[in-house]
Each structure stands twice: as C-alpha cells, then as structure tokens.
Write a protein that holds these residues in place. Sequence first.
Motif, mmCIF file in Angstrom:
data_model
loop_
_atom_site.group_PDB
_atom_site.id
_atom_site.type_symbol
_atom_site.label_atom_id
_atom_site.label_comp_id
_atom_site.label_asym_id
_atom_site.label_seq_id
_atom_site.Cartn_x
_atom_site.Cartn_y
_atom_site.Cartn_z
ATOM 1 N N HIS A 24 0.818 -1.212 0.000
ATOM 2 C CA HIS A 24 0.000 0.000 0.000
ATOM 3 C C HIS A 24 0.856 1.269 0.000
ATOM 4 O O HIS A 24 0.313 2.366 -0.170
ATOM 5 C CB HIS A 24 -0.917 0.019 1.226
ATOM 6 C CG HIS A 24 -1.856 -1.152 1.291
ATOM 7 N ND1 HIS A 24 -2.911 -1.307 0.427
ATOM 8 C CD2 HIS A 24 -1.873 -2.232 2.116
ATOM 9 C CE1 HIS A 24 -3.563 -2.424 0.721
ATOM 10 N NE2 HIS A 24 -2.949 -3.006 1.734
ATOM 11 N N ALA A 25 2.166 1.115 0.194
ATOM 12 C CA ALA A 25 3.026 2.298 0.308
ATOM 13 C C ALA A 25 4.233 2.258 -0.604
ATOM 14 O O ALA A 25 4.979 3.232 -0.663
ATOM 15 C CB ALA A 25 3.494 2.457 1.761
ATOM 16 N N ASN A 26 4.445 1.148 -1.310
ATOM 17 C CA ASN A 26 5.637 0.992 -2.128
ATOM 18 C C ASN A 26 5.231 0.512 -3.523
ATOM 19 O O ASN A 26 4.577 -0.530 -3.652
ATOM 20 C CB ASN A 26 6.597 -0.006 -1.461
ATOM 21 C CG ASN A 26 7.912 -0.150 -2.200
ATOM 22 O OD1 ASN A 26 8.016 -0.941 -3.129
ATOM 23 N ND2 ASN A 26 8.919 0.586 -1.766
ATOM 24 N N GLU A 27 5.617 1.244 -4.549
ATOM 25 C CA GLU A 27 5.217 0.905 -5.912
ATOM 26 C C GLU A 27 5.792 -0.438 -6.363
ATOM 27 O O GLU A 27 5.126 -1.221 -7.042
ATOM 28 C CB GLU A 27 5.655 2.007 -6.877
ATOM 29 C CG GLU A 27 4.921 3.327 -6.682
ATOM 30 C CD GLU A 27 5.314 4.349 -7.734
ATOM 31 O OE1 GLU A 27 6.026 3.966 -8.687
ATOM 32 O OE2 GLU A 27 4.911 5.520 -7.592
ATOM 33 N N TRP A 28 7.045 -0.688 -5.991
ATOM 34 C CA TRP A 28 7.680 -1.964 -6.360
ATOM 35 C C TRP A 28 6.921 -3.132 -5.743
ATOM 36 O O TRP A 28 6.637 -4.133 -6.423
ATOM 37 C CB TRP A 28 9.126 -1.938 -5.913
ATOM 38 C CG TRP A 28 9.857 -3.229 -6.057
ATOM 39 C CD1 TRP A 28 10.403 -3.740 -7.201
ATOM 40 C CD2 TRP A 28 10.139 -4.177 -5.016
ATOM 41 N NE1 TRP A 28 11.004 -4.953 -6.946
ATOM 42 C CE2 TRP A 28 10.851 -5.241 -5.611
ATOM 43 C CE3 TRP A 28 9.860 -4.229 -3.650
ATOM 44 C CZ2 TRP A 28 11.296 -6.346 -4.887
ATOM 45 C CZ3 TRP A 28 10.293 -5.319 -2.918
ATOM 46 C CH2 TRP A 28 11.004 -6.366 -3.536
ATOM 47 N N ALA A 29 6.587 -3.032 -4.464
ATOM 48 C CA ALA A 29 5.842 -4.098 -3.792
ATOM 49 C C ALA A 29 4.462 -4.268 -4.418
ATOM 50 O O ALA A 29 3.990 -5.391 -4.625
ATOM 51 C CB ALA A 29 5.728 -3.792 -2.302
ATOM 52 N N HIS A 30 3.802 -3.160 -4.724
ATOM 53 C CA HIS A 30 2.471 -3.236 -5.337
ATOM 54 C C HIS A 30 2.548 -3.906 -6.706
ATOM 55 O O HIS A 30 1.659 -4.704 -7.071
ATOM 56 C CB HIS A 30 1.876 -1.843 -5.475
ATOM 57 C CG HIS A 30 0.559 -1.821 -6.200
ATOM 58 N ND1 HIS A 30 -0.608 -2.261 -5.611
ATOM 59 C CD2 HIS A 30 0.240 -1.434 -7.474
ATOM 60 C CE1 HIS A 30 -1.598 -2.134 -6.478
ATOM 61 N NE2 HIS A 30 -1.109 -1.635 -7.614
ATOM 62 N N ALA A 31 3.609 -3.612 -7.470
ATOM 63 C CA ALA A 31 3.752 -4.200 -8.803
ATOM 64 C C ALA A 31 3.950 -5.716 -8.715
ATOM 65 O O ALA A 31 3.365 -6.476 -9.506
ATOM 66 C CB ALA A 31 4.920 -3.549 -9.539
ATOM 67 N N ILE A 32 4.753 -6.189 -7.745
ATOM 68 C CA ILE A 32 4.978 -7.630 -7.589
ATOM 69 C C ILE A 32 3.679 -8.320 -7.178
ATOM 70 O O ILE A 32 3.318 -9.384 -7.699
ATOM 71 C CB ILE A 32 6.091 -7.884 -6.559
ATOM 72 C CG1 ILE A 32 7.436 -7.415 -7.118
ATOM 73 C CG2 ILE A 32 6.158 -9.359 -6.180
ATOM 74 C CD1 ILE A 32 8.584 -7.566 -6.161
#
Length: 409
Positions: A348-356
Amino acid sequence: MSTNACSNVFAGLDWAVHTHAVCVIDTTGAVLERFEIAHDREGLSELMRRLARLGARVRIAIERPSGLIVDALVEAAHHVFPIHPNAVKASRPRYRSHGAKSDASDAYLLADLLRTDGHRWRELSPQSDSIRALRALVRSRDDLVSTRVALGNQLRSQLEAFWPGAACIFCDITSPIGLAFLQRYPSPTSAARLSEAALRRFCRSQHYSGRRSPAELLARLNSATAGLAGPLATDAAGQLVRSMVAVLQPLVEQIAELTRRIERFVESPPDGQIIMSFPRAGRVCAAQILAELGDVRERFPTLDQLAAEAGAVPVTYQSGKTPSVAFRWACNHRLRQAITCLADNSRHANEWAHAIYAAARARGCDHPHAIRILARAWLRVIWRAWTDRTPYDPARHLGALKLVSDEQG
C-alpha cells in the motif's frame, strides 16, 4: 570421563513437559549413560553437573531451538544442535520397524543422529541478551493476542445468539469501548431505554473517536435481528457476557502495555532500526521480525536458508520426471506471519511491492499466495540489509529503481 574425551561423546535430550530424557553415546553408538531430569531448578542443575563430568563442551542434540534448557546449555558453552521434529520422525524407521515410541528411545535417536549426521545440523549460536528479551516480550504478546481473539470469537458467538445488535454496534467488540459498552449494557433488557443522548454521553466518557455519530450507532444496535431467547435465558446470557468482559478487559490492557513496551524496546538496537526502515514495517511488526531473525548473522549465511526458515518458498518434490510443488508447513511460523504482515502492509506504500503483488494476482495467484511471493521478494532485500548492517535505502534498491525507469521509459 576426562575433558579431552568430550569430542568422542554425543548426547541427545528428548524434551517433555515435566521430565526430559537424556542419552549419552560414544563414537560407536554404544550407550554410556541414560538418565532423566525434572523440569525444575534441581533438574537443570543435575543436567549441568552430569554434562560437566563428560567434558567442558559437550555436543548435544535437541528437537527445539529455544527454551529454558536450550538457553542454559548454550550459556554453559555446550554445542547445541537443534534437529527438526520432522527429521526425527522420518529417522525412526532406521532404528525400529514397529511404531512404538518412548522418550528414552528418542533421546538415543537424537544422540545417534548427531553422531552419524552431525555435518547436516547447524550448531545453535547464542543470541544477545536484548534479542532474548525482545523475543520474550513479542512472543508473550502474540500468545495473549491469540487468547484475546479466541475469547472475542466466543463473546461474539454468545451475542449473536441472543443480542446480535451488540455484536455489531462497534467494529471490534474486544476494543476498550466495545468492552465498556457490554459491561454497562450486557443484555437487551439493560439497553431497552438507551437513547441517543445517553449513547452520546457514553461515547464522550470513553473518548470515542470513531466517525459514526451516536444516531448511527444506535441505528446499528436497533436494526439488527432481535434475539428469541426468553427473559430467564436472556438474563443468564447477559451474566455470561459480563463474565467474559471481566476476563477480556485486563487482557486487553496488558496487551496494550506490552505493545507500548515493545515499541520502545525495538527502537534501541541497531537491528531494530534496520527492520523499521522498510516500508510500513511499523514497530510491532519490526519487533516480531527481529525477535525471530535475531542478531547472529551466522544463522542464515544464505538467502535460501532464511527464506526456508520463514516459509516463504514452497517445497519441491520430484520422482523421475514428475515434479511437484507443495506448501512449506515446516518453518518458523512466527517469522512467516511477521514477514507476510510486512509484505501485505508494504504494497500500500511501495510501488515496487504493489507491482509484484499485482503481477502475482494477474497470474492467477490468490491473495495469500501473492503475499508470500511478495514476502519472498522482500526477504532478499531484508537479508542483504541485515547482513550488511545497513538500513533500507530506496535509492539503492535496484528492483524499485528498474520499475521507475521502465515507467518513465
């Protein structure tokens, strides 16, 4: 037995609730000594005295990596080798064809596994005093939270049977205001004349900061299905509700106190600052991760070992040309829960994590599977930061930088 002979003996300790069986063998597998110790101060002292007669530093195998006896053995400078219970269970057919089991036989099995397969097991390294203190706080809090959840489910079930409105007026019935409401109004009879003004005064006295007005809360209470219990059954159920609330209130207060103490404690060690530097790690989640990760870098010399310990990678089986992948049940469940909590929060706060996470869902993975995939990706970064003793720096995160570059390109 002389101190120089300590390298030629192997001990196995089968952990139990009240007594522990110990077996000592030599390099040929012959039994040198068998005894039992009680799980108390005298028993622990007796264990240390007997081991001291065997040598200064005895190699001893045990099925669990933590606990009072394990800490005492490590502090006494003995070589402690934890062997997973699944490995012990799988090894029993090597020693007997029948299914019988005893503490004494398992103690011998542990000692002999250490004798024959000692190169397979990793010696337990002592954690620092701060990590052991943090682990005690975190695990105690987690256990209390589990108890609160169980009692909360029991309370909700009781309310839904005779007064469903009280179970849904507040989002969490085990919250301080939810418990205060049930203490004051344990049955529909006690709340029969509850007005909007009275509910407003109650919310003000409890410092309610929710977004719902007293009118909305009262509508929630009154719009729920009415219970069908008679007057006597309703009074009895109300008394049960009051009793459960009396148990839950101090439990919730102690959880809050432990939470505050953990939040202060995790900020002190440098490793705490490292884990808290990750997106949406928070203090409690960071403390849960650090308590299981520890500060002994030799425990996880490779990323794969940490990923397996955290249960973030599946187990692969292959027979001939037929491979299969299964969920990893044998792992540190506390570490897995903490890592997946961080992964779920970070998307919810990191684009890289959201993309994975989004890519995993697009491939057909359900939410828990996608979170484990993301947790595995975060473990790679966490392991590197923990190994290098440096906080997380988004500017050095190559995966995140590549994602930004691809979006800009």
